[in-house]
Design a protein around this motif. Sequence first.
Motif, PDB file in Angstrom:
ATOM      1  N   ARG A  46       0.844  -1.202   0.000  1.00 33.10           N
ATOM      2  CA  ARG A  46       0.000   0.000   0.000  1.00 33.10           C
ATOM      3  C   ARG A  46       0.879   1.252   0.000  1.00 33.10           C
ATOM      4  NH1 ARG A  46      -3.322   3.006   4.125  1.00 33.10           N
ATOM      5  NH2 ARG A  46      -5.150   3.674   2.977  1.00 33.10           N
ATOM      6  N   TYR A  47       0.459   2.251  -0.753  1.00 32.84           N
ATOM      7  CA  TYR A  47       1.194   3.511  -0.809  1.00 32.84           C
ATOM      8  C   TYR A  47       0.579   4.506   0.155  1.00 32.84           C
ATOM      9  CZ  TYR A  47       3.750   2.061  -4.961  1.00 32.84           C
ATOM     10  OH  TYR A  47       4.580   1.419  -5.828  1.00 32.84           O
ATOM     11  N   GLU A  48       1.432   5.323   0.753  1.00 31.17           N
ATOM     12  CA  GLU A  48       0.960   6.391   1.625  1.00 31.17           C
ATOM     13  C   GLU A  48       1.847   7.621   1.430  1.00 31.17           C
ATOM     14  OE1 GLU A  48       3.121   4.991   5.765  1.00 31.17           O
ATOM     15  OE2 GLU A  48       1.067   4.362   5.392  1.00 31.17           O
ATOM     16  N   ALA A  64       2.516  25.072  -8.048  1.00 25.62           N
ATOM     17  CA  ALA A  64       1.289  24.279  -7.980  1.00 25.62           C
ATOM     18  C   ALA A  64       1.611  22.817  -7.682  1.00 25.62           C
ATOM     19  CB  ALA A  64       0.510  24.382  -9.282  1.00 25.62           C
ATOM     20  N   PHE A  65       0.634  22.145  -7.135  1.00 28.74           N
ATOM     21  CA  PHE A  65       0.695  20.725  -6.813  1.00 28.74           C
ATOM     22  C   PHE A  65      -0.356  20.018  -7.652  1.00 28.74           C
ATOM     23  CE2 PHE A  65      -1.302  17.669  -3.552  1.00 28.74           C
ATOM     24  CZ  PHE A  65      -0.580  16.574  -4.002  1.00 28.74           C
ATOM     25  N   ILE A  66       0.058  19.018  -8.424  1.00 31.58           N
ATOM     26  CA  ILE A  66      -0.913  18.201  -9.150  1.00 31.58           C
ATOM     27  C   ILE A  66      -1.251  17.005  -8.269  1.00 31.58           C
ATOM     28  CG2 ILE A  66      -1.409  16.794 -11.168  1.00 31.58           C
ATOM     29  CD1 ILE A  66       0.320  18.522 -12.836  1.00 31.58           C
ATOM     30  N   LEU A  67      -2.449  17.038  -7.735  1.00 35.83           N
ATOM     31  CA  LEU A  67      -2.962  15.954  -6.908  1.00 35.83           C
ATOM     32  C   LEU A  67      -3.723  14.998  -7.816  1.00 35.83           C
ATOM     33  CD1 LEU A  67      -3.899  14.560  -4.249  1.00 35.83           C
ATOM     34  CD2 LEU A  67      -5.811  16.194  -4.254  1.00 35.83           C
ATOM     35  N   CYS A  68      -3.388  13.743  -7.783  1.00 32.99           N
ATOM     36  CA  CYS A  68      -4.107  12.714  -8.525  1.00 32.99           C
ATOM     37  C   CYS A  68      -4.847  11.873  -7.489  1.00 32.99           C
ATOM     38  CB  CYS A  68      -3.126  11.862  -9.343  1.00 32.99           C
ATOM     39  SG  CYS A  68      -3.929  10.712 -10.464  1.00 32.99           S
ATOM     40  N   ASN A  69      -6.169  12.060  -7.405  1.00 34.72           N
ATOM     41  CA  ASN A  69      -6.972  11.396  -6.383  1.00 34.72           C
ATOM     42  C   ASN A  69      -8.325  10.991  -6.955  1.00 34.72           C
ATOM     43  OD1 ASN A  69      -7.811  10.502  -3.800  1.00 34.72           O
ATOM     44  ND2 ASN A  69      -8.818  12.459  -3.436  1.00 34.72           N
ATOM     45  N   PRO A  70      -8.615   9.705  -6.988  1.00 36.27           N
ATOM     46  CA  PRO A  70      -7.806   8.574  -6.608  1.00 36.27           C
ATOM     47  C   PRO A  70      -6.522   8.515  -7.428  1.00 36.27           C
ATOM     48  CG  PRO A  70     -10.084   7.895  -6.892  1.00 36.27           C
ATOM     49  CD  PRO A  70      -9.968   9.288  -7.385  1.00 36.27           C
ATOM     50  N   HIS A  71      -5.491   8.040  -6.767  1.00 39.49           N
ATOM     51  CA  HIS A  71      -4.158   8.080  -7.361  1.00 39.49           C
ATOM     52  C   HIS A  71      -4.001   7.034  -8.455  1.00 39.49           C
ATOM     53  CE1 HIS A  71       0.213   7.667  -7.690  1.00 39.49           C
ATOM     54  NE2 HIS A  71       0.195   8.961  -7.400  1.00 39.49           N
ATOM     55  N   ASN A  72      -3.440   7.476  -9.571  1.00 34.72           N
ATOM     56  CA  ASN A  72      -3.132   6.594 -10.687  1.00 34.72           C
ATOM     57  C   ASN A  72      -1.623   6.539 -10.814  1.00 34.72           C
ATOM     58  OD1 ASN A  72      -2.881   5.230 -13.094  1.00 34.72           O
ATOM     59  ND2 ASN A  72      -4.039   6.706 -14.307  1.00 34.72           N
ATOM     60  N   PRO A  73      -0.971   5.436 -10.623  1.00 33.38           N
ATOM     61  CA  PRO A  73      -1.433   4.063 -10.798  1.00 33.38           C
ATOM     62  C   PRO A  73      -1.693   3.281  -9.514  1.00 33.38           C
ATOM     63  CG  PRO A  73       0.944   4.066 -10.926  1.00 33.38           C
ATOM     64  CD  PRO A  73       0.507   5.498 -10.649  1.00 33.38           C
ATOM     65  N   THR A  74      -1.552   3.857  -8.335  1.00 33.40           N
ATOM     66  CA  THR A  74      -1.619   3.040  -7.114  1.00 33.40           C
ATOM     67  C   THR A  74      -3.045   2.686  -6.707  1.00 33.40           C
ATOM     68  OG1 THR A  74      -1.730   4.874  -5.523  1.00 33.40           O
ATOM     69  CG2 THR A  74       0.485   4.174  -6.279  1.00 33.40           C
ATOM     70  N   ILE A 102     -10.255  12.653 -12.009  1.00 30.86           N
ATOM     71  CA  ILE A 102     -10.928  11.997 -13.124  1.00 30.86           C
ATOM     72  C   ILE A 102     -11.318  10.559 -12.801  1.00 30.86           C
ATOM     73  CG2 ILE A 102     -10.531  11.189 -15.505  1.00 30.86           C
ATOM     74  CD1 ILE A 102      -9.103  13.867 -15.998  1.00 30.86           C
ATOM     75  N   HIS A 103     -10.594   9.902 -11.912  1.00 30.15           N
ATOM     76  CA  HIS A 103     -10.922   8.518 -11.557  1.00 30.15           C
ATOM     77  C   HIS A 103     -11.842   8.433 -10.340  1.00 30.15           C
ATOM     78  CE1 HIS A 103      -7.178   7.995 -13.902  1.00 30.15           C
ATOM     79  NE2 HIS A 103      -7.771   6.890 -14.304  1.00 30.15           N
ATOM     80  N   CYS A 104     -12.539   9.503 -10.007  1.00 28.30           N
ATOM     81  CA  CYS A 104     -13.293   9.550  -8.744  1.00 28.30           C
ATOM     82  C   CYS A 104     -14.404   8.509  -8.634  1.00 28.30           C
ATOM     83  CB  CYS A 104     -13.842  10.945  -8.496  1.00 28.30           C
ATOM     84  SG  CYS A 104     -15.049  11.516  -9.702  1.00 28.30           S
ATOM     85  N   ASP A 105     -14.878   7.981  -9.719  1.00 26.29           N
ATOM     86  CA  ASP A 105     -15.915   6.951  -9.653  1.00 26.29           C
ATOM     87  C   ASP A 105     -15.347   5.539  -9.691  1.00 26.29           C
ATOM     88  OD1 ASP A 105     -18.256   8.505  -9.463  1.00 26.29           O
ATOM     89  OD2 ASP A 105     -18.152   8.965 -11.600  1.00 26.29           O
ATOM     90  N   LEU A 106     -14.038   5.413  -9.863  1.00 24.76           N
ATOM     91  CA  LEU A 106     -13.399   4.098  -9.926  1.00 24.76           C
ATOM     92  C   LEU A 106     -12.631   3.842  -8.633  1.00 24.76           C
ATOM     93  CD1 LEU A 106     -11.987   4.113 -13.565  1.00 24.76           C
ATOM     94  CD2 LEU A 106     -13.988   2.898 -12.717  1.00 24.76           C
ATOM     95  N   ILE A 107     -13.353   3.463  -7.607  1.00 26.02           N
ATOM     96  CA  ILE A 107     -12.710   3.220  -6.315  1.00 26.02           C
ATOM     97  C   ILE A 107     -13.149   1.868  -5.767  1.00 26.02           C
ATOM     98  CG2 ILE A 107     -12.378   5.647  -5.756  1.00 26.02           C
ATOM     99  CD1 ILE A 107     -14.868   5.590  -4.069  1.00 26.02           C
ATOM    100  N   TYR A 108     -12.314   1.313  -4.911  1.00 19.32           N
ATOM    101  CA  TYR A 108     -12.610   0.035  -4.288  1.00 19.32           C
ATOM    102  C   TYR A 108     -13.766   0.170  -3.305  1.00 19.32           C
ATOM    103  CZ  TYR A 108      -8.124  -1.537  -6.160  1.00 19.32           C
ATOM    104  OH  TYR A 108      -7.094  -1.864  -6.986  1.00 19.32           O
ATOM    105  N   ALA A 109     -14.501  -0.925  -3.116  1.00 18.19           N
ATOM    106  CA  ALA A 109     -15.598  -0.953  -2.148  1.00 18.19           C
ATOM    107  C   ALA A 109     -15.066  -0.518  -0.780  1.00 18.19           C
ATOM    108  CB  ALA A 109     -16.192  -2.355  -2.070  1.00 18.19           C
ATOM    109  N   GLY A 110     -15.872   0.252  -0.081  1.00 19.22           N
ATOM    110  CA  GLY A 110     -15.486   0.720   1.244  1.00 19.22           C
ATOM    111  C   GLY A 110     -14.727   2.030   1.237  1.00 19.22           C
ATOM    112  N   GLN A 111     -14.347   2.508   0.069  1.00 11.49           N
ATOM    113  CA  GLN A 111     -13.639   3.791  -0.053  1.00 11.49           C
ATOM    114  C   GLN A 111     -14.639   4.889  -0.391  1.00 11.49           C
ATOM    115  OE1 GLN A 111     -10.146   4.183   0.346  1.00 11.49           O
ATOM    116  NE2 GLN A 111     -10.412   2.112   1.138  1.00 11.49           N
ATOM    117  N   ARG A 112     -14.284   6.121  -0.072  1.00 12.26           N
ATOM    118  CA  ARG A 112     -15.128   7.272  -0.401  1.00 12.26           C
ATOM    119  C   ARG A 112     -14.243   8.361  -0.956  1.00 12.26           C
ATOM    120  NH1 ARG A 112     -17.093  12.030   1.905  1.00 12.26           N
ATOM    121  NH2 ARG A 112     -19.208  12.506   1.258  1.00 12.26           N
ATOM    122  N   HIS A 113     -14.587   8.838  -2.141  1.00 16.77           N
ATOM    123  CA  HIS A 113     -13.827   9.927  -2.747  1.00 16.77           C
ATOM    124  C   HIS A 113     -14.274  11.255  -2.149  1.00 16.77           C
ATOM    125  CE1 HIS A 113     -13.396  13.145  -5.799  1.00 16.77           C
ATOM    126  NE2 HIS A 113     -12.171  12.696  -5.766  1.00 16.77           N
TER     127      HIS A 113
END
Length: 191
Positions: A46-48, A64-74, A102-113
């Motif tokens: 797991r990445y943190e 600026a900071f480019i935040l990728c959330n949910p993170h791709n590729p982790t 952009i990946h906000c709808d592609l998350i594992y069960a139990g996660q919340r974006h």
Amino acid sequence: MAARVFASPGDGLLEQVPVYPPILRCPGNMGLTRDEAPLARRADGRYEVDWEAFERAIHSRTRAFILCNPHNPTGRVYTREELARMAEICGRRGVAIIADEIHCDLIYAGQRHVPIASLGPEVAARTVTLMSPSKTFNLAGLKCAIAVVTDAALREKFLATKVDLVANPNVFGFAAAHGFDSLYNTIPKQD
């Protein structure tokens, strides 16, 4: 395009690595310095966030900071607490946020974006949030994405930067993106 709003050649762009290759290439494509904050990989894979590396990666040139959330590729979905800490550090250091969500709808069960801009008006005022149905619904060919920019002055600058770089969406892409209003309505409005 969002990076152009905040940074000019020679400035720095903060990125958490590893990251999706187009994000990784963004600074080089614009003549910016890539200020890398490596994510820490735990023994379980797991990445943190490595908070010391995150702070250390911000320099006086970092704009600026480019935040990728949910993170791709982790696949990592950041918690509200982690996002609040990122926002606090960026705010304290004068770093704007470009939130690739952009990946906000592609998350594992139990996660919340949680959109980072939804943390409050002070965070939303210095954030450009990028969303699109392209990943979740496999609609990349429709060439449609949205940028949520709640601060009026920042939105004006964003729209001026867009000229001659990005065309208006086609009618099919617009119809596909229409359902995203429930997501971006969670971000506080400035005007």
